[in-house]
Write a protein that holds these residues in place. Structure first.
Motif, mmCIF file in Angstrom:
data_model
loop_
_atom_site.group_PDB
_atom_site.id
_atom_site.type_symbol
_atom_site.label_atom_id
_atom_site.label_comp_id
_atom_site.label_asym_id
_atom_site.label_seq_id
_atom_site.Cartn_x
_atom_site.Cartn_y
_atom_site.Cartn_z
ATOM 1 N N THR A 63 6.865 -14.158 56.585
ATOM 2 C CA THR A 63 7.653 -13.681 57.730
ATOM 3 C C THR A 63 9.107 -14.123 57.624
ATOM 4 N N SER A 64 9.549 -14.511 56.444
ATOM 5 C CA SER A 64 10.887 -15.093 56.305
ATOM 6 C C SER A 64 11.999 -14.160 56.787
ATOM 7 N N ILE A 69 12.969 -14.689 65.018
ATOM 8 C CA ILE A 69 12.284 -13.967 66.099
ATOM 9 C C ILE A 69 10.865 -14.489 66.273
ATOM 10 N N VAL A 70 10.187 -14.774 65.176
ATOM 11 C CA VAL A 70 8.831 -15.315 65.241
ATOM 12 C C VAL A 70 8.837 -16.649 65.993
ATOM 13 N N ALA A 101 7.501 -8.413 63.702
ATOM 14 C CA ALA A 101 7.287 -9.727 64.319
ATOM 15 C C ALA A 101 5.831 -9.970 64.714
ATOM 16 N N PHE A 102 5.109 -8.928 65.084
ATOM 17 C CA PHE A 102 3.688 -9.069 65.432
ATOM 18 C C PHE A 102 2.874 -8.963 64.141
ATOM 19 N N ALA A 103 3.138 -9.888 63.248
ATOM 20 C CA ALA A 103 2.631 -9.843 61.886
ATOM 21 C C ALA A 103 1.372 -10.693 61.729
ATOM 22 N N PRO A 104 0.683 -10.524 60.597
ATOM 23 C CA PRO A 104 -0.454 -11.406 60.312
ATOM 24 C C PRO A 104 0.006 -12.864 60.302
#
Length: 197
Positions: A63-64, A69-70, A101-104
């Motif tokens: 998620t870099s 935002i994360v 942003a709504f990532a694994p």
């Protein structure tokens, strides 16, 4: 409560911006900590990159590209989205916010056995949407089946806390609403947000 307030509109003088300002001021006056994420003003890139999509099932997921935002999403107890509905859907920049942003590892984890995904945004216990539509109420609800509300409540909200406070406030027929109607809607937003505890 710490609330991430996400604004998705390209115009700084838009009614969406006015709704976000009303929300920010009301929440702050109620003692909440408000983190305004203005996707356009912060230069958010909504495009899921080739690397992000290619590594979707990698563990850990990278998620870099959206780490800031994360971190803001993970720190929030409430999430309030402010956006117009275009073509009965989210603006592309808001869809990209969900995609990236709504990532694994952030919003969910994959079940290695291929079963149901496991929600991870359980820190979010309040999830509201403040929105507008160009279409009248009856077209959005009766003809289209209110697709944005369905996507938010049945899809995205499923990644949050189990006893989630979900609400969507919409101003319909936006292109024909009078100034008095817009002011009344802003007053409604202030009134309901003032009751958040």
């Amino acid at each position: 409560m710490r609330i991430l307030l996400v604004l998705a509109h390209p115009l700084e003088d838009s009614f969406a911006a006015a709704m976000a300002k009303a929300a920010q001021d009301t929440l702050a006056a109620g003692g909440h900590e408000v983190d305004l994420l203005d996707l356009y003003r912060e230069g958010f890139d909504p495009r899921l990159s080739q690397a992000e999509r290619g590594g979707y099932f990698n563990h850990p997921y990278d998620t870099s590209g959206v780490d800031d935002i994360v971190a803001r999403l993970r720190a929030a107890e409430g999430l309030i989205l402010v956006f117009p509905q275009w073509w009965f859907n989210f603006p592309a920049i808001l869809k990209g916010f969900f995609d990236r942003a709504f990532a694994p590892g952030v919003a969910f984890t994959h079940d290695p056995a291929g079963g149901r995904i496991v929600p991870k945004l359980t820190n979010i216990r309040l999830f509201w949407a403040l929105t507008t539509t160009g279409s009248p109420w009856w077209i959005v609800h009766l003809y289209m089946g209110n697709p944005v509300r369905r996507l938010l409540k049945r899809g995205i909200a499923a990644f949050c806390a189990k006893r989630l406070n979900f609400r969507m406030l919409a101003l319909h027929d936006m292109d024909r609403v009078t100034d008095a109607g817009r002011k009344a809607h802003l007053a409604r937003i202030r009134n309901v947000l003032a009751n958040i505890r």
